[in-house]
Enzyme design. Structure first.
Site, PDB file in Angstrom:
ATOM      1  N   THR A   1     -22.186 -32.163  -6.800  1.00 43.89           N
ATOM      2  CA  THR A   1     -21.361 -32.271  -5.452  1.00 43.89           C
ATOM      3  C   THR A   1     -20.669 -33.564  -5.181  1.00 43.89           C
ATOM      4  O   THR A   1     -19.429 -33.474  -5.635  1.00 43.89           O
ATOM      5  CB  THR A   1     -22.397 -32.141  -4.400  1.00 43.89           C
ATOM      6  OG1 THR A   1     -23.449 -33.093  -4.198  1.00 43.89           O
ATOM      7  CG2 THR A   1     -23.024 -30.465  -4.112  1.00 43.89           C
TER       8      THR A   1
ATOM      9  N   LYS B   1     -28.732 -33.964 -10.148  1.00 39.29           N
ATOM     10  CA  LYS B   1     -27.600 -34.291  -9.307  1.00 39.29           C
ATOM     11  C   LYS B   1     -28.031 -34.733  -7.908  1.00 39.29           C
ATOM     12  O   LYS B   1     -29.223 -34.798  -7.654  1.00 39.29           O
ATOM     13  CB  LYS B   1     -26.659 -33.103  -8.927  1.00 39.29           C
ATOM     14  CG  LYS B   1     -27.372 -31.700  -8.418  1.00 39.29           C
ATOM     15  CD  LYS B   1     -27.543 -31.532  -6.974  1.00 39.29           C
ATOM     16  CE  LYS B   1     -26.251 -31.935  -6.396  1.00 39.29           C
ATOM     17  NZ  LYS B   1     -26.210 -32.200  -4.985  1.00 39.29           N
TER      18      LYS B   1
ATOM     19  N   THR C   1     -36.584 -33.134  -5.680  1.00 45.79           N
ATOM     20  CA  THR C   1     -35.102 -33.423  -5.441  1.00 45.79           C
ATOM     21  C   THR C   1     -34.234 -32.197  -5.469  1.00 45.79           C
ATOM     22  O   THR C   1     -34.572 -31.570  -6.435  1.00 45.79           O
ATOM     23  CB  THR C   1     -34.571 -34.685  -5.968  1.00 45.79           C
ATOM     24  OG1 THR C   1     -33.388 -34.959  -5.347  1.00 45.79           O
ATOM     25  CG2 THR C   1     -34.247 -34.370  -7.530  1.00 45.79           C
TER      26      THR C   1
ATOM     27  N   GLU D   1     -24.109 -41.855  -3.287  1.00 44.55           N
ATOM     28  CA  GLU D   1     -22.769 -41.977  -2.632  1.00 44.55           C
ATOM     29  C   GLU D   1     -22.400 -43.599  -2.178  1.00 44.55           C
ATOM     30  O   GLU D   1     -23.310 -44.040  -1.399  1.00 44.55           O
ATOM     31  CB  GLU D   1     -22.939 -41.220  -1.340  1.00 44.55           C
ATOM     32  CG  GLU D   1     -23.026 -39.622  -1.780  1.00 44.55           C
ATOM     33  CD  GLU D   1     -23.030 -38.741  -0.450  1.00 44.55           C
ATOM     34  OE1 GLU D   1     -23.076 -37.638  -0.770  1.00 44.55           O
ATOM     35  OE2 GLU D   1     -23.604 -39.221   0.372  1.00 44.55           O
TER      36      GLU D   1
ATOM     37  N   ASN E   1     -19.375 -39.528   3.569  1.00 43.38           N
ATOM     38  CA  ASN E   1     -19.957 -38.745   4.623  1.00 43.38           C
ATOM     39  C   ASN E   1     -19.374 -38.323   5.586  1.00 43.38           C
ATOM     40  O   ASN E   1     -19.474 -37.473   6.447  1.00 43.38           O
ATOM     41  CB  ASN E   1     -21.284 -39.249   4.631  1.00 43.38           C
ATOM     42  CG  ASN E   1     -22.381 -38.917   3.673  1.00 43.38           C
ATOM     43  OD1 ASN E   1     -22.434 -37.995   3.181  1.00 43.38           O
ATOM     44  ND2 ASN E   1     -22.718 -40.097   2.819  1.00 43.38           N
TER      45      ASN E   1
ATOM     46  N   SER F   1     -13.988 -32.191   4.045  1.00 42.92           N
ATOM     47  CA  SER F   1     -12.712 -31.993   3.820  1.00 42.92           C
ATOM     48  C   SER F   1     -12.116 -31.760   2.581  1.00 42.92           C
ATOM     49  O   SER F   1     -12.694 -31.726   1.772  1.00 42.92           O
ATOM     50  CB  SER F   1     -12.034 -33.281   4.471  1.00 42.92           C
ATOM     51  OG  SER F   1     -12.860 -33.867   5.378  1.00 42.92           O
TER      52      SER F   1
END
Lengths: 409, 409
Positions: free
Chosen positions: B157, B183, B194, B280, B404, B409
């Site tokens: 992702t 992932k 997870t 991230e 985040n 978007s």
């Protein structure tokens, strides 16, 4: 970036008879900054406080608790520095907090145990106690009857604006004043109280009753806000009741007790919410209301899970109705037997999740409209019971990262 | 911004005899993106899994649990989509997950209950099941013996790099292969497993033993990482053991059990840590090791309090040794009777906090040196007992907020 945070005009801030305040510059961390505040309380003032449950509670918190236990009704002064939290400082930190009290006591001709010390700022660094002691005579010389605004300035750290709330209320035929100050704006997830809230009133309140009220008022105000989930080492909330208005309330049977309690809660809740409005980097003020919970504990678990989720908070910052993140937070909040089929969620008036899934009538445009507002109500119905509770929080922005990456610089 | 995350060369990724993988584009959320993966497992493969404890667990998680309970030893296929989590989707979500299994079963000539479905991506949006079903024949046509790298791509992702770990280990005179993928990279605080980890081996492992091992391996790998404290709705960790190597382990008394278990833990731990390395916005890989705890629960409370603190994480991002924030997190971690006088803290080799206060010999320059590294060990001794545990996490950067705020978007 404060969210709808208005500073009252000087004429709307009422001095509290029996409380004098003096503010000065001690150079604790930075030059040319008001960083040292002294409160002098009239003889007979009742004082009660609640303090952080952080096990690394700061030296001044430990000294406050000892002095409240020793001096009971006899607290006559508060001394507050910003720029250094005097936490994680071990025995030298305790000695520094005590030395500060000794110096205040000598200047005001009272006993050291009649002084409560408070510190806010960076943790794990030695308190520059010599600079504080050297500046105390200036703070005492500055003592005056209505310097609440100056004090609100004098306790700021990363706050962008000073926080003062002031009210006059008719109680028992007397004009009673309630004035308080608070500060944030990071490491805010008060657990029993927040760093720092001070509320003064000229109501007279019996010490035993005030002690109970301090806890109840904190539970309805400071203990319902969170910025980043970090419970500070220095959280302290103090109520001082001077009795100078002539109103004296000694027990819950008193005709004015309920109104007095409500006035204290109202002022404290507003002070607490001002901290959230001025939270580090905040662009949104979020109210998380959890209804239909089986207990207060359940309601708060869910509200804080939402209020602490970095994913939820960044979605608010982006005005992005990525609302599945809120469901995820409800799901991991720790209610082991939660039946998600009974969960409903609204964003202001928009019904987003119905019986645990997306409401078929929900339109993304409606969610988007609400997410763009500076003030947003997230309302959850857990469908388990009759308990409702509410927590106030904020979004999570680039600015929060910048502020906390640069805080010591 | 991945931290020391290296992709193995194709020749270092070993196919697992008995497992075929096919990956294709279904257009779940975006065009031109490999987003649909099918695993075909040889007859006789043992499969076990552990799943999220989030009460809003996704429809595919519910279907996986039901199929594992029904089909037991007979699981023959996995189907995974990215782009949509199929969570918070109620009954239509369950129907969509079941329809996906039906379609895979028809194509592979097996029963729907022999298929385990997995989804990852945005929550609270309907799964475009028609597009998935339409693309499944292409995925099945693409089935081949060593497509682990493609599958690692196909489940990403916000991951910036695919995550594959592959090992060959001599066990019982056989060459046994262990290959897995995982992932992340947000909503990561696994509670039991997870989202998503798949580990294949050609060892043979009795189903009952594999079920126990899946839990133990998860507890020593995926259940020891956190990125943002947000436990996902979709966390799933699966081990498939085909038996094609000729090694067969049916109980803990087997001579090769310990080595087999260790190989599984090693591969899973590396897969889990890869998720943190690609978290991230991460710029730092942080190991939080808590020693001297009275119990595993205590050690983990402290490690996660540190790992989840936005203040600690932003200080790491800034390379700022504002280490009092770590003490504050220890203090609010929830050990009610913690004696802070027994607490010591090191940053790599630098002794920062001694007996609850600043180590008098600590020099800020030493803290600064360690904070600048891309990999940092925070070591805490609680001074309460003999239990040690370790959690892996990352820093908190501007980029996390950007990712985040923009994710949908």
């Amino acid at each position: 970036m404060a969210v709808n945070l208005h500073i009252p005009a000087q004429e709307d801030i009422f001095g509290v008879p029996g409380i004098e305040i003096g503010v000065t510059e001690a150079g604790v961390r930075k030059a040319n900054r008001r960083d040292l505040t002294v409160f002098r309380l009239a003889e007979g003032t009742s004082v009660a406080g609640v303090f952080t449950l952080n096990r690394f509670c700061a030296a001044p918190v430990q000294v406050c608790q000892a002095h409240l236990a020793q001096a009971g009704n006899g607290i006559r002064a508060l001394v507050i520095n910003t720029g250094n939290a005097n936490a994680g400082t071990g025995e030298p930190g305790l000695a520094a907090a005590n030395a500060t009290c000794d110096a205040v006591a000598k200047l005001l001709d009272i006993a050291p145990a009649q002084v409560l010390p408070f510190s806010t700022g960076v943790i794990l660094e030695p308190l520059p106690v010599d600079r504080i002691v050297a500046a105390l005579p200036k703070a005492v010389a500055a003592l005056g009857p209505n310097q609440w605004f100056e004090a609100a300035h004098g306790i700021m750290t990363t706050d962008t604006l000073p926080k003062v709330v002031s009210r006059k209320v008719q109680l028992g035929g007397k004009d009673v004043t309630f004035t308080g100050i608070s500060k944030g704006a990071g490491m805010i997830r008060p657990n029993m109280a927040t760093m720092l809230g001070f509320l003064g009133t000229d109501a007279g309140i019996a010490p035993a009753l005030l002690k109970e009220l301090a806890r109840e008022v904190a539970d309805n105000s400071f203990n319902r806000i969170t910025i980043d989930g970090d419970t500070s080492t220095n959280d302290s909330f103090i109520i001082a009741a001077t009795g100078k208005s002539g109103l004296q309330v000694n027990d819950r049977a008193h005709a004015d007790f309920a109104a007095l309690r409500q006035a204290l809660v109202d002022v404290a809740a507003e002070l607490a919410q001002l901290i959230v409005r001025d939270a580090e980097g905040a662009t949104k003020f979020i109210t998380v209301k959890v209804e239909g919970a089986g207990s207060t504990e359940e309601a708060l678990k869910v509200a804080y899970a939402i209020g602490h989720s970095p994913l939820v908070k960044t979605a608010f910052f982006a005005s992005d109705p990525n609302l599945g993140r809120i469901l995820a937070a409800i799901g991991y909040a720790g209610i082991a037997d939660l039946d998600v089929g009974g969960v409903n969620m609204w964003l202001d008036d928009v019904w987003v999740a119905k019986n645990g899934g997306r409401n078929p009538d929900y339109q993304e445009a409606d969610g988007q409209r609400v997410m763009k507002q500076p003030e947003i109500l997230v309302r959850i119905d857990l469908g388990r019971g009759n308990v409702t509770d509410t927590v106030y929080t904020c979004d999570f922005s680039h600015e929060y990262v910048s502020i906390n990456a640069d805080y010591r610089s």
